[in-house]
Design a protein around this motif. Structure first.
Motif, PDB file in Angstrom:
ATOM      1  N   TYR A 151       0.831  -1.207   0.000  1.00 29.99           N
ATOM      2  CA  TYR A 151       0.000   0.000   0.000  1.00 29.99           C
ATOM      3  C   TYR A 151       0.867   1.259   0.000  1.00 29.99           C
ATOM      4  CZ  TYR A 151      -3.519   3.420   1.419  1.00 29.99           C
ATOM      5  OH  TYR A 151      -4.339   4.513   1.475  1.00 29.99           O
ATOM      6  N   SER A 152       1.922   1.258   0.817  1.00 32.60           N
ATOM      7  CA  SER A 152       2.761   2.464   0.912  1.00 32.60           C
ATOM      8  C   SER A 152       3.516   2.735  -0.381  1.00 32.60           C
ATOM      9  CB  SER A 152       3.757   2.336   2.072  1.00 32.60           C
ATOM     10  OG  SER A 152       4.710   1.313   1.829  1.00 32.60           O
ATOM     11  N   GLY A 153       3.726   1.696  -1.194  1.00 31.94           N
ATOM     12  CA  GLY A 153       4.385   1.898  -2.480  1.00 31.94           C
ATOM     13  C   GLY A 153       3.437   2.388  -3.558  1.00 31.94           C
ATOM     14  N   GLU A 154       2.124   2.181  -3.338  1.00 30.63           N
ATOM     15  CA  GLU A 154       1.138   2.578  -4.343  1.00 30.63           C
ATOM     16  C   GLU A 154       0.427   3.882  -4.004  1.00 30.63           C
ATOM     17  OE1 GLU A 154      -1.466  -0.744  -4.447  1.00 30.63           O
ATOM     18  OE2 GLU A 154      -0.094  -2.024  -5.602  1.00 30.63           O
ATOM     19  N   ARG A 155       0.241   4.145  -2.728  1.00 30.53           N
ATOM     20  CA  ARG A 155      -0.513   5.325  -2.286  1.00 30.53           C
ATOM     21  C   ARG A 155       0.354   6.580  -2.424  1.00 30.53           C
ATOM     22  NH1 ARG A 155      -5.260   8.039  -1.521  1.00 30.53           N
ATOM     23  NH2 ARG A 155      -5.408   9.004   0.541  1.00 30.53           N
ATOM     24  N   GLU A 156      -0.148   7.565  -3.115  1.00 30.32           N
ATOM     25  CA  GLU A 156       0.614   8.795  -3.327  1.00 30.32           C
ATOM     26  C   GLU A 156      -0.004   9.954  -2.548  1.00 30.32           C
ATOM     27  OE1 GLU A 156       1.370   9.788  -7.360  1.00 30.32           O
ATOM     28  OE2 GLU A 156       2.576   7.978  -7.744  1.00 30.32           O
ATOM     29  N   GLN A 157       0.863  10.753  -1.976  1.00 28.26           N
ATOM     30  CA  GLN A 157       0.488  12.011  -1.329  1.00 28.26           C
ATOM     31  C   GLN A 157       1.564  13.034  -1.656  1.00 28.26           C
ATOM     32  OE1 GLN A 157      -2.501  12.401   1.529  1.00 28.26           O
ATOM     33  NE2 GLN A 157      -2.813  11.556  -0.532  1.00 28.26           N
ATOM     34  N   PHE A 158       1.159  14.256  -1.914  1.00 31.51           N
ATOM     35  CA  PHE A 158       2.106  15.327  -2.234  1.00 31.51           C
ATOM     36  C   PHE A 158       3.013  14.938  -3.401  1.00 31.51           C
ATOM     37  CE2 PHE A 158       1.205  15.456   2.351  1.00 31.51           C
ATOM     38  CZ  PHE A 158       0.551  16.671   2.424  1.00 31.51           C
ATOM     39  N   GLY A 159       2.451  14.160  -4.349  1.00 34.01           N
ATOM     40  CA  GLY A 159       3.161  13.880  -5.585  1.00 34.01           C
ATOM     41  C   GLY A 159       4.117  12.710  -5.557  1.00 34.01           C
ATOM     42  N   LYS A 160       4.136  11.915  -4.479  1.00 35.42           N
ATOM     43  CA  LYS A 160       5.039  10.754  -4.461  1.00 35.42           C
ATOM     44  C   LYS A 160       4.467   9.675  -3.537  1.00 35.42           C
ATOM     45  CE  LYS A 160       8.049  12.900  -0.954  1.00 35.42           C
ATOM     46  NZ  LYS A 160       9.444  13.313  -0.642  1.00 35.42           N
ATOM     47  N   PRO A 161       4.916   8.424  -3.706  1.00 32.01           N
ATOM     48  CA  PRO A 161       4.427   7.345  -2.838  1.00 32.01           C
ATOM     49  C   PRO A 161       4.734   7.657  -1.374  1.00 32.01           C
ATOM     50  CG  PRO A 161       5.626   6.441  -4.710  1.00 32.01           C
ATOM     51  CD  PRO A 161       5.865   7.931  -4.714  1.00 32.01           C
ATOM     52  N   ILE A 162       3.834   7.294  -0.490  1.00 31.09           N
ATOM     53  CA  ILE A 162       4.052   7.614   0.926  1.00 31.09           C
ATOM     54  C   ILE A 162       5.234   6.840   1.503  1.00 31.09           C
ATOM     55  CG2 ILE A 162       1.641   8.275   1.293  1.00 31.09           C
ATOM     56  CD1 ILE A 162       1.220   5.574   2.701  1.00 31.09           C
ATOM     57  N   SER A 163       5.664   5.763   0.830  1.00 31.97           N
ATOM     58  CA  SER A 163       6.846   5.029   1.296  1.00 31.97           C
ATOM     59  C   SER A 163       8.112   5.871   1.199  1.00 31.97           C
ATOM     60  CB  SER A 163       7.036   3.742   0.496  1.00 31.97           C
ATOM     61  OG  SER A 163       7.240   4.025  -0.876  1.00 31.97           O
ATOM     62  N   LYS A 164       8.074   6.950   0.449  1.00 30.36           N
ATOM     63  CA  LYS A 164       9.237   7.828   0.304  1.00 30.36           C
ATOM     64  C   LYS A 164       9.347   8.823   1.455  1.00 30.36           C
ATOM     65  CE  LYS A 164      10.389   5.907  -3.559  1.00 30.36           C
ATOM     66  NZ  LYS A 164      11.578   5.013  -3.613  1.00 30.36           N
ATOM     67  N   PHE A 165       8.320   8.892   2.287  1.00 29.09           N
ATOM     68  CA  PHE A 165       8.392   9.763   3.458  1.00 29.09           C
ATOM     69  C   PHE A 165       9.040   9.008   4.621  1.00 29.09           C
ATOM     70  CE2 PHE A 165       4.893  11.501   0.951  1.00 29.09           C
ATOM     71  CZ  PHE A 165       5.240  12.846   0.915  1.00 29.09           C
ATOM     72  N   ASP A 166       9.950   9.693   5.317  1.00 30.85           N
ATOM     73  CA  ASP A 166      10.724   9.019   6.356  1.00 30.85           C
ATOM     74  C   ASP A 166       9.838   8.332   7.393  1.00 30.85           C
ATOM     75  OD1 ASP A 166      12.911  10.002   5.077  1.00 30.85           O
ATOM     76  OD2 ASP A 166      13.467  11.476   6.616  1.00 30.85           O
ATOM     77  N   ALA A 167       8.765   8.987   7.803  1.00 33.62           N
ATOM     78  CA  ALA A 167       7.926   8.443   8.871  1.00 33.62           C
ATOM     79  C   ALA A 167       7.315   7.095   8.463  1.00 33.62           C
ATOM     80  CB  ALA A 167       6.827   9.434   9.243  1.00 33.62           C
ATOM     81  N   VAL A 168       6.852   7.017   7.226  1.00 39.43           N
ATOM     82  CA  VAL A 168       6.242   5.774   6.750  1.00 39.43           C
ATOM     83  C   VAL A 168       7.310   4.725   6.471  1.00 39.43           C
ATOM     84  CG1 VAL A 168       4.854   4.715   4.932  1.00 39.43           C
ATOM     85  CG2 VAL A 168       4.254   6.988   5.809  1.00 39.43           C
ATOM     86  N   ARG A 169       8.398   5.145   5.792  1.00 40.30           N
ATOM     87  CA  ARG A 169       9.470   4.188   5.505  1.00 40.30           C
ATOM     88  C   ARG A 169       9.997   3.543   6.773  1.00 40.30           C
ATOM     89  NH1 ARG A 169      14.376   7.244   4.379  1.00 40.30           N
ATOM     90  NH2 ARG A 169      14.384   7.166   6.670  1.00 40.30           N
ATOM     91  N   ASP A 170      10.277   4.363   7.791  1.00 39.81           N
ATOM     92  CA  ASP A 170      10.832   3.824   9.038  1.00 39.81           C
ATOM     93  C   ASP A 170       9.849   2.871   9.717  1.00 39.81           C
ATOM     94  OD1 ASP A 170      13.010   5.370   8.493  1.00 39.81           O
ATOM     95  OD2 ASP A 170      12.660   6.844  10.092  1.00 39.81           O
ATOM     96  N   LYS A 171       8.572   3.176   9.619  1.00 34.70           N
ATOM     97  CA  LYS A 171       7.565   2.299  10.224  1.00 34.70           C
ATOM     98  C   LYS A 171       7.554   0.936   9.525  1.00 34.70           C
ATOM     99  CE  LYS A 171       3.849   4.377  11.575  1.00 34.70           C
ATOM    100  NZ  LYS A 171       3.997   4.307  13.043  1.00 34.70           N
ATOM    101  N   VAL A 172       7.598   0.944   8.196  1.00 36.87           N
ATOM    102  CA  VAL A 172       7.586  -0.312   7.451  1.00 36.87           C
ATOM    103  C   VAL A 172       8.863  -1.111   7.718  1.00 36.87           C
ATOM    104  CG1 VAL A 172       7.508  -1.332   5.141  1.00 36.87           C
ATOM    105  CG2 VAL A 172       6.030   0.602   5.696  1.00 36.87           C
ATOM    106  N   VAL A 173       9.990  -0.430   7.801  1.00 36.26           N
ATOM    107  CA  VAL A 173      11.247  -1.116   8.122  1.00 36.26           C
ATOM    108  C   VAL A 173      11.161  -1.777   9.497  1.00 36.26           C
ATOM    109  CG1 VAL A 173      13.690  -0.753   8.676  1.00 36.26           C
ATOM    110  CG2 VAL A 173      12.710   0.284   6.624  1.00 36.26           C
ATOM    111  N   ASP A 174      10.605  -1.083  10.465  1.00 34.42           N
ATOM    112  CA  ASP A 174      10.442  -1.668  11.796  1.00 34.42           C
ATOM    113  C   ASP A 174       9.503  -2.873  11.765  1.00 34.42           C
ATOM    114  OD1 ASP A 174      12.187  -0.147  13.221  1.00 34.42           O
ATOM    115  OD2 ASP A 174      10.692   1.251  14.011  1.00 34.42           O
ATOM    116  N   MET A 175       8.470  -2.807  10.939  1.00 33.09           N
ATOM    117  CA  MET A 175       7.560  -3.942  10.797  1.00 33.09           C
ATOM    118  C   MET A 175       8.311  -5.158  10.257  1.00 33.09           C
ATOM    119  SD  MET A 175       4.422  -1.759   9.146  1.00 33.09           S
ATOM    120  CE  MET A 175       3.278  -3.097   8.877  1.00 33.09           C
ATOM    121  N   TYR A 176       9.160  -4.914   9.277  1.00 32.79           N
ATOM    122  CA  TYR A 176       9.967  -5.992   8.704  1.00 32.79           C
ATOM    123  C   TYR A 176      10.907  -6.572   9.761  1.00 32.79           C
ATOM    124  CZ  TYR A 176      13.626  -8.214   5.893  1.00 32.79           C
ATOM    125  OH  TYR A 176      14.534  -9.097   5.371  1.00 32.79           O
TER     126      TYR A 176
END
Length: 380
Positions: free
Chosen positions: A265-290
């Motif tokens: 979802y974070s790789g597909e969902r876009e906000q402010f013109g880019k996938p939300i996975s590119k935002f540090d807050a979301v990326r770090d959360k997904v990394v912690d999940m992994y």
């Protein structure tokens, strides 16, 4: 993922994963909404020959090890916590004790149909007043000639209303404490006095039936005693070592499913013109999940391997269960957060993983009990 698994384990994992994605994932939310036990799925799992993975081939099983069984439990949990729960309850609680403690005749009559996928197993330990003190037991079994007469109530029993056999714990000697508990094989369909009083509506896992059962002067022949009188509690402790590994594996699957949903979802969902996975807050959360998911898997595989090697796994299984169950809940919660408002809807799976994961911190001994077990093992 699972890069260190033997080739046979990887092959079975991939086969089960394909089945899960094609047959279970499309109906996972529907069977939850309908509170429906999907018998057809378990029939197909039987056809795949995975209903008796850790049971010897002599009695209809696959002859696999605990690690192989854990991998399958994880794959089921990755798409449906409820199907995974009924599967592990059947295997580690309903079937495995028959293999560990049963006579040849008991295994031939009661274990074989479970291992071959012709029936489901259940295990009845908990009572309405027992909670974490499972030895506080009011269910009694009195000898009457060549029969035992069982009376009592059991609570939170997975699969009880769909099971072909239930392993019931009952007191045979009220004066003997732990050494006064025994185990009996009960036939829900043919033993008079076996009643399913309630099938509970739950926070999650509603495609897996959780029941209250009442045993009203249930008469079973003496050859339905599993092991000897007074061995029930020792059997329970051995069973729970394997049961904790089962819940750890199922929890790891729930975490994996939630992590994958959030990553996609974070790789597909876009906000402010880019996938939300590119935002540090979301990326770090997904990394912690992994990270949490991988740690849970490593601890689970370690405990399973130790079990297969015949080592004492009390500490390892408790640690795996504690870590994996908490990881499942935390990863699922974060998956809901990554999805935002969509994560709170049943159109997306994180809400189901979140609700399902909570039981993992309660069943097979709460997180608080796991701390107690580990503390004792550490000499604290």
């Amino acid at each position: 993922m699972n890069f260190d698994l033997p080739a046979e384990h990887r092959m079975i994992r991939d086969q089960v994963r394909e089945f899960c994605e094609e047959e279970i994932a499309p109906i996972a939310q529907d069977i939850e909404d309908e509170h429906r036990f999907p018998q057809e799925i378990f029939d197909e799992l039987g056809a795949l020959d995975v209903m008796g993975v850790p049971i010897s081939e002599e009695y209809g099983g696959l002859g696999g090890d605990t690690l192989m069984y854990s991998v399958i439990a994880e794959e089921l949990g990755r798409v449906s916590g409820g199907i995974g729960l009924s599967y592990v309850a059947h295997t580690s609680l309903g079937a495995k004790p028959l293999e560990l403690f049963g006579t040849h005749e008991q295994k031939a009559e009661w274990l074989r149909p479970l291992a071959e996928g012709e029936g489901l197993g259940a295990w009845a330990l908990t009572e309405p007043g027992s909670g974490s003190d499972a030895s506080d037991m009011d269910t009694m079994a009195e000898k009457d000639g060549d029969e035992y007469v069982i009376d009592g109530t059991k609570q939170f029993i997975t699969n009880a209303n769909v099971a072909n056999s239930v392993l019931v714990k009952a007191v045979t000697d009220p004066e003997a404490g732990y050494d006064g508990i025994s185990t009996f094989i009960v036939d829900p369909e043919n033993d008079d006095g076996f009643h399913v009083e309630t099938v509970w509506d739950k926070m999650g896992l509603n495609c897996s039936p959780t029941c209250e059962i009442r045993l009203d002067e249930v008469r079973v022949p003496e050859d339905r005693l599993l092991g000897n009188e007074g061995e029930g509690w020792k059997q329970t402790m051995k069973t729970l070592d394997g049961g904790r590994i089962s819940i750890a594996a199922l929890s790891t699957g729930l975490a994996q499913g939630a992590y994958e949903a959030a990553k996609e979802y974070s790789g597909e969902r876009e906000q402010f013109g880019k996938p939300i996975s590119k935002f540090d807050a979301v990326r770090d959360k997904v990394v912690d999940m992994y990270r949490k998911t991988e740690r849970a898997r490593l601890l689970t595989h370690k405990a399973a391997t130790m079990y297969d090697n015949g080592e004492d796994v009390t500490k390892a299984s408790a640690l795996a269960k504690l870590d994996a169950s908490e990881a499942a809940r935390k990863v699922a919660e974060d998956a809901v957060q990554v999805h935002g408002g969509y994560g709170y809807t049943t159109d997306f799976p994180p809400q189901r993983f979140y609700r399902d994961a909570k039981l993992m911190e309660i069943g097979e001994g709460t997180s608080e009990i796991q701390h107690l077990v580990i503390g004792r093992q550490l000499g604290l």
